[in-house]
Design a protein around this motif. Structure first.
Motif, PDB file in Angstrom:
ATOM      1  N   HIS A 444       5.072 -46.631   5.922  1.00  0.00           N
ATOM      2  CA  HIS A 444       5.427 -45.421   6.669  1.00  0.00           C
ATOM      3  C   HIS A 444       4.274 -44.866   7.509  1.00  0.00           C
ATOM      4  O   HIS A 444       4.526 -44.254   8.556  1.00  0.00           O
ATOM      5  CB  HIS A 444       5.900 -44.316   5.714  1.00  0.00           C
ATOM      6  CG  HIS A 444       7.090 -44.692   4.887  1.00  0.00           C
ATOM      7  ND1 HIS A 444       8.317 -44.995   5.443  1.00  0.00           N
ATOM      8  CD2 HIS A 444       7.245 -44.804   3.539  1.00  0.00           C
ATOM      9  CE1 HIS A 444       9.178 -45.289   4.481  1.00  0.00           C
ATOM     10  NE2 HIS A 444       8.560 -45.189   3.314  1.00  0.00           N
ATOM     11  N   TRP A 445       3.044 -45.030   7.076  1.00  0.00           N
ATOM     12  CA  TRP A 445       1.908 -44.352   7.702  1.00  0.00           C
ATOM     13  C   TRP A 445       0.938 -45.362   8.319  1.00  0.00           C
ATOM     14  O   TRP A 445       0.656 -46.409   7.748  1.00  0.00           O
ATOM     15  CB  TRP A 445       1.136 -43.521   6.672  1.00  0.00           C
ATOM     16  CG  TRP A 445       1.888 -42.341   6.151  1.00  0.00           C
ATOM     17  CD1 TRP A 445       2.694 -42.310   5.049  1.00  0.00           C
ATOM     18  CD2 TRP A 445       1.912 -41.035   6.703  1.00  0.00           C
ATOM     19  NE1 TRP A 445       3.209 -41.058   4.876  1.00  0.00           N
ATOM     20  CE2 TRP A 445       2.748 -40.247   5.878  1.00  0.00           C
ATOM     21  CE3 TRP A 445       1.302 -40.440   7.811  1.00  0.00           C
ATOM     22  CZ2 TRP A 445       2.992 -38.899   6.125  1.00  0.00           C
ATOM     23  CZ3 TRP A 445       1.540 -39.089   8.059  1.00  0.00           C
ATOM     24  CH2 TRP A 445       2.378 -38.335   7.233  1.00  0.00           C
ATOM     25  N   TYR A 485       3.762 -41.521  11.623  1.00  0.00           N
ATOM     26  CA  TYR A 485       4.587 -41.522  10.413  1.00  0.00           C
ATOM     27  C   TYR A 485       5.962 -42.051  10.773  1.00  0.00           C
ATOM     28  O   TYR A 485       6.622 -41.534  11.681  1.00  0.00           O
ATOM     29  CB  TYR A 485       4.696 -40.107   9.844  1.00  0.00           C
ATOM     30  CG  TYR A 485       5.673 -39.971   8.701  1.00  0.00           C
ATOM     31  CD1 TYR A 485       5.552 -40.756   7.554  1.00  0.00           C
ATOM     32  CD2 TYR A 485       6.717 -39.047   8.766  1.00  0.00           C
ATOM     33  CE1 TYR A 485       6.444 -40.629   6.504  1.00  0.00           C
ATOM     34  CE2 TYR A 485       7.615 -38.914   7.712  1.00  0.00           C
ATOM     35  CZ  TYR A 485       7.480 -39.711   6.585  1.00  0.00           C
ATOM     36  OH  TYR A 485       8.360 -39.594   5.543  1.00  0.00           O
ATOM     37  N   SER A 486       6.396 -43.123  10.074  1.00  0.00           N
ATOM     38  CA  SER A 486       7.694 -43.737  10.317  1.00  0.00           C
ATOM     39  C   SER A 486       8.546 -43.595   9.062  1.00  0.00           C
ATOM     40  O   SER A 486       8.500 -44.456   8.170  1.00  0.00           O
ATOM     41  CB  SER A 486       7.529 -45.215  10.679  1.00  0.00           C
ATOM     42  OG  SER A 486       6.737 -45.368  11.840  1.00  0.00           O
ATOM     43  N   PRO A 487       9.323 -42.515   8.954  1.00  0.00           N
ATOM     44  CA  PRO A 487      10.104 -42.307   7.720  1.00  0.00           C
ATOM     45  C   PRO A 487      11.197 -43.346   7.527  1.00  0.00           C
ATOM     46  O   PRO A 487      11.540 -43.668   6.391  1.00  0.00           O
ATOM     47  CB  PRO A 487      10.696 -40.907   7.914  1.00  0.00           C
ATOM     48  CG  PRO A 487      10.705 -40.694   9.401  1.00  0.00           C
ATOM     49  CD  PRO A 487       9.512 -41.435   9.918  1.00  0.00           C
ATOM     50  N   LEU A 493       7.051 -40.428  14.196  1.00  0.00           N
ATOM     51  CA  LEU A 493       6.488 -39.127  14.520  1.00  0.00           C
ATOM     52  C   LEU A 493       4.980 -39.306  14.585  1.00  0.00           C
ATOM     53  O   LEU A 493       4.387 -40.037  13.772  1.00  0.00           O
ATOM     54  CB  LEU A 493       6.853 -38.074  13.474  1.00  0.00           C
ATOM     55  CG  LEU A 493       8.337 -37.718  13.337  1.00  0.00           C
ATOM     56  CD1 LEU A 493       9.012 -38.634  12.321  1.00  0.00           C
ATOM     57  CD2 LEU A 493       8.497 -36.263  12.922  1.00  0.00           C
ATOM     58  N   TYR A 494       4.333 -38.638  15.551  1.00  0.00           N
ATOM     59  CA  TYR A 494       2.901 -38.850  15.714  1.00  0.00           C
ATOM     60  C   TYR A 494       2.199 -37.570  16.135  1.00  0.00           C
ATOM     61  O   TYR A 494       2.816 -36.628  16.665  1.00  0.00           O
ATOM     62  CB  TYR A 494       2.633 -39.943  16.748  1.00  0.00           C
ATOM     63  CG  TYR A 494       2.973 -39.547  18.173  1.00  0.00           C
ATOM     64  CD1 TYR A 494       2.000 -38.978  19.008  1.00  0.00           C
ATOM     65  CD2 TYR A 494       4.247 -39.726  18.682  1.00  0.00           C
ATOM     66  CE1 TYR A 494       2.311 -38.603  20.305  1.00  0.00           C
ATOM     67  CE2 TYR A 494       4.565 -39.361  19.975  1.00  0.00           C
ATOM     68  CZ  TYR A 494       3.592 -38.803  20.784  1.00  0.00           C
ATOM     69  OH  TYR A 494       3.897 -38.426  22.070  1.00  0.00           O
ATOM     70  N   GLY A 528       4.521 -35.746  18.955  1.00  0.00           N
ATOM     71  CA  GLY A 528       5.800 -36.167  19.499  1.00  0.00           C
ATOM     72  C   GLY A 528       6.620 -36.975  18.520  1.00  0.00           C
ATOM     73  O   GLY A 528       6.217 -37.231  17.379  1.00  0.00           O
ATOM     74  N   ILE A 529       7.791 -37.387  18.995  1.00  0.00           N
ATOM     75  CA  ILE A 529       8.720 -38.184  18.211  1.00  0.00           C
ATOM     76  C   ILE A 529       9.358 -39.215  19.131  1.00  0.00           C
ATOM     77  O   ILE A 529       9.623 -38.937  20.305  1.00  0.00           O
ATOM     78  CB  ILE A 529       9.793 -37.287  17.546  1.00  0.00           C
ATOM     79  CG1 ILE A 529      10.723 -38.127  16.663  1.00  0.00           C
ATOM     80  CG2 ILE A 529      10.576 -36.502  18.584  1.00  0.00           C
ATOM     81  CD1 ILE A 529      11.654 -37.266  15.806  1.00  0.00           C
ATOM     82  N   LYS A 530       9.579 -40.428  18.606  1.00  0.00           N
ATOM     83  CA  LYS A 530      10.191 -41.519  19.366  1.00  0.00           C
ATOM     84  C   LYS A 530      11.184 -42.226  18.453  1.00  0.00           C
ATOM     85  O   LYS A 530      10.930 -42.385  17.254  1.00  0.00           O
ATOM     86  CB  LYS A 530       9.135 -42.534  19.839  1.00  0.00           C
ATOM     87  CG  LYS A 530       7.922 -41.928  20.531  1.00  0.00           C
ATOM     88  CD  LYS A 530       6.865 -42.981  20.831  1.00  0.00           C
ATOM     89  CE  LYS A 530       5.588 -42.360  21.344  1.00  0.00           C
ATOM     90  NZ  LYS A 530       4.545 -43.366  21.661  1.00  0.00           N
TER      91      LYS A 530
END
Length: 714
Positions: A444-445, A485-487, A493-494, A528-530
């Protein structure tokens, strides 16, 4: 090398790369289609990756990171524009593709500086928005960046918004535009030819051809030429772009590439239309007030030799040698002012400038993929070194003037009381060390960080007096640190912190008056978020940022010949992009950028206080929307809306260029899978709008234009 050996090495490289990614990324890498990973050593070559119609968040990018991370893995705002999409929409220049497809970019094309100046995130000009070719910076003097300009040979155009000095050095506080050319195809021979004509009496011809010569050698050749009457009186213009490349698979572990790119341009010799009592009148829309023998010519030649060595799946070493020559010549009357007392237009600033420049450089780096304390890790370290010779010839102080009627006049000839002679020469040596690292903590991280140390030295010689004016060295360290962070799979999210530097007033054209100033510095906070969703049919990004730039340069209001270093400027804003394939055969792509840009502290000697005002040339709202519909077999149509908000043209914010909307569209018929005929309309509603200018004159954009083109693939 036999195909099976190719596939074996490719599979090993993919598995090695997968070991350094989060688990979701590793699964995707191992299940990638075979055709994307069949060439030895090219598994990490972004030009070999598949591009789609969307945002391409899963495609590795060489612009946002030297580790070839995808935008989803990068803690910054990166966007990839496929060259094929740009060409389909009729975006034949890099500036058109960037401003109509990328979020937050607008153009401010001063003709004498190549017409390629961009603005993003509140910062404008070649000193703050860097332009690269194949990942390499071109140190073109006095802001006349014109190469590369044609999208025909572009595999993709990648943009990075926000400071990028940690990757490319000074001059990228606003962002970076990187044109990645098409590469030789070692597997199959194919090509494309295009012909287009339009209502401006423009003609365009282009050819692309690539393929293997034998088992180890392949080639690519691109050529595109254009001639046009333009959209103003005496607006004739033309360009030629030629690219050739050879790829050699020297061994199982070594790939060599040799390429040469040539660009020649003669743009419209048009510097704008004078305002009448502060207002624009449509009666002057097609008028050109330049002199009859005006000249603008840009010529660039770029040679490059690349070597990529992969002795193991864990190590890749890349080295690029390059040599650039640039020649510039402009001879124009550039300023026009309406005189109410006489009803005439006074023409002034009779300017003739010539540039003669060469740049020799090398960039070498090594990437290691392994582990640190049990965590998957990728690290790249390298250096960049350049030697630049630049000679500037002009007729300063640019005197001379004449007056002509508003319409129906003899344009006359260029007449200056000052001779055009060589004025100064600079020798610049630049070298830097850089490093970037990606540490994967778990599925995730991950953490991405980088550092760069920059050290340029400029020696300037006065060619009139034959005396050395000064020698100046700068030293700066910039950095970036970001957390991702990739849940869940395909969602990131970064947050990141980045620092940057800008040259004080053009590095290789630094003057004696500016030599004692400090480098302009900046810092940015971004989050941000992608996400890729709906089985890959949709992608979206959202970012917020805050940038502060210190030690601005400004002209003294007491003496326009004196430059001062003052205050600071800031910009904070939000950016969003989305691309979704919906219903059946429909796709919508859109982006929007909203910002609040301000001079935080801007007080010059003589009384100008612009503190709290919006910076010159910065639109605070920019957006684009494209809708595409494949409405029948062999038929496709599309329409795009470009919006650019109002722009202040002076520090006092008393004069504003209005906002504008431009609609472009197209209809395409493909009678066979290898051929198509396309009808395009630019500026469908014939909007009259200004893309650049000051308090006295505006540079107008292209009127409604209809184009018919045909292309054939072979």
């Amino acid at each position: 090398m036999p195909p099976r050996a190719h596939a074996s090495r490719a599979q090993g490289a993919v598995l090695a790369l997968a070991a350094t990614l989060p688990l979701a990324d590793a699964a995707r890498a191992q299940s990638a289609p075979p055709e994307t990973t069949t060439i030895a050593l090219d598994t990490l070559d972004v030009s070999a990756q598949p591009l789609g119609d969307g945002l391409n968040l899963l495609v590795p990018s060489m612009t946002g990171s030297r580790l070839d991370l995808t935008p989803l893995q990068t803690p910054s705002s990166v966007q990839i524009i496929p060259g094929e999409i740009a060409r389909e929409r009729g975006q034949y220049t890099v500036i058109e593709a960037v401003t109509q497809d990328a979020a937050g970019f607008s153009a401010s094309p001063a003709p004498g500086n190549g017409g390629t100046s961009l603005s993003t995130r509140g910062f404008s000009g070649h000193g703050s928005v860097m332009q690269l070719y194949d990942g390499t910076r071109l140190y073109v003097g006095a802001g006349t960046v014109t190469f590369p300009f044609d999208t025909w040979s572009a595999e993709r155009i990648e943009v990075l918004r926000g400071p990028a000095s940690v990757l490319y050095g000074d001059g990228a506080i606003g962002g970076v535009v990187n044109v990645v050319p098409r590469k030789p195809d070692p597997l199959s021979s194919h090509g494309e030819a295009l012909m287009a004509v339009d209502s401006l009496m423009s003609g365009r011809l282009a050819l692309d051809a690539t393929g293997p010569i034998n088992d180890r050698v392949s080639y690519r050749f691109d050529i595109a030429g254009k001639l046009s009457d333009g959209w103003v009186d005496r607006g004739d213009n033309g360009s030629l772009a030629v690219s050739a490349a050879v790829r050699i698979q020297a061994s199982d572990t070594l790939v060599l590439s040799l390429s040469n790119d040539y660009g020649y341009q003669e743009p419209q010799k048009y510097f704008g239309t004078p305002l009448i009592n502060g207002q624009f009148t449509g009666l002057l829309r097609n008028q050109n007030y330049n002199v009859g023998d005006a000249a603008i010519r840009y010529s660039d030649n770029w040679s490059q030799f690349k070597a990529e060595w992969t002795p193991s799946d864990a190590l890749t070493v890349r080295s690029t040698f390059y040599y650039l020559t640039s020649d510039r010549h402009s001879r124009d009357s550039e300023t026009y002012a309406f005189q109410p007392a006489t009803g005439l237009v006074r023409r002034s600033d009779y300017i003739e400038i010539m540039h003669d420049q060469s740049q020799l450089g090398n960039r070498t780096d090594a990437t290691w993929r392994g582990s640190v304390l049990g965590f998957a890790n990728e690290v790249v370290v390298g250096f960049d070194i350049n030697s630049i010779d630049f000679t500037h010839t002009n007729n300063s102080p640019y005197r001379g003037s004449s007056s002509v009627p508003l319409i129906g006049f003899n344009p006359g000839t260029f007449a200056s009381p000052d001779p055009t002679v060589p004025k100064y020469h600079t020798d610049t040596t630049q070298y830097s060390l850089f490093a970037e690292d990606r540490l994967v903590l778990d599925e995730h991280w991950s953490i991405v960080g980088g550092l760069r140390w920059e050290n340029p030295t400029i020696t300037r010689t006065n060619l009139v007096t034959a005396q050395e004016e000064f020698q100046k060295s700068y030293s700066a360290v910039t950095g970036r640190i970001g957390v991702i962070y990739s849940p869940v799979q395909d969602l990131s999210l970064y947050a990141s912190y980045t620092t940057g530097i800008d040259p004080v007033a053009g590095l290789i054209t630094l003057s004696s008056a500016n030599a004692n100033f400090n480098l302009t510095t900046a810092e940015q906070y971004e989050a941000g978020i992608k996400q890729v969703f709906w089985g890959g049919r949709g992608e979206w990004t959202f970012a917020v940022y805050d940038i502060t730039k210190y030690n601005l340069l400004a002209r003294s209001s007491a003496n326009s010949q004196v430059t001062e270093q003052i205050g600071q400027q800031s910009s904070r804003g939000v950016e969003g992009t989305v691309s979704v394939s919906f219903l059946e055969n429909w796709r919508i792509s859109a982006n929007l950028a909203l910002l609040d840009a301000r001079y935080d502290n801007y007080i010059t000697t003589g009384g100008i206080n612009a503190t709290g005002n919006t910076p010159v040339g910065v639109p605070e709202q920019v957006g684009n929307v494209w809708l595409t519909w494949n409405f029948a077999p062999k038929w496709k149509t599309w329409a795009g809306l470009q919006y650019v908000g109002p722009v202040f043209v002076n520090e006092a914010n008393t004069v504003q260029r209005p906002e504008y909307y431009v609609v472009n569209g197209g209809l395409q018929w493909a009678p066979t899978p290898a051929a198509n005929i396309t009808l395009r309309v630019y500026n469908l509603f014939d909007e009259t709008y200004a893309v650049a200018g000051n308090t006295g004159q505006w540079v107008l954009g292209q009127p409604r234009t209809v184009e018919l083109s045909s292309s054939v693939r072979f």
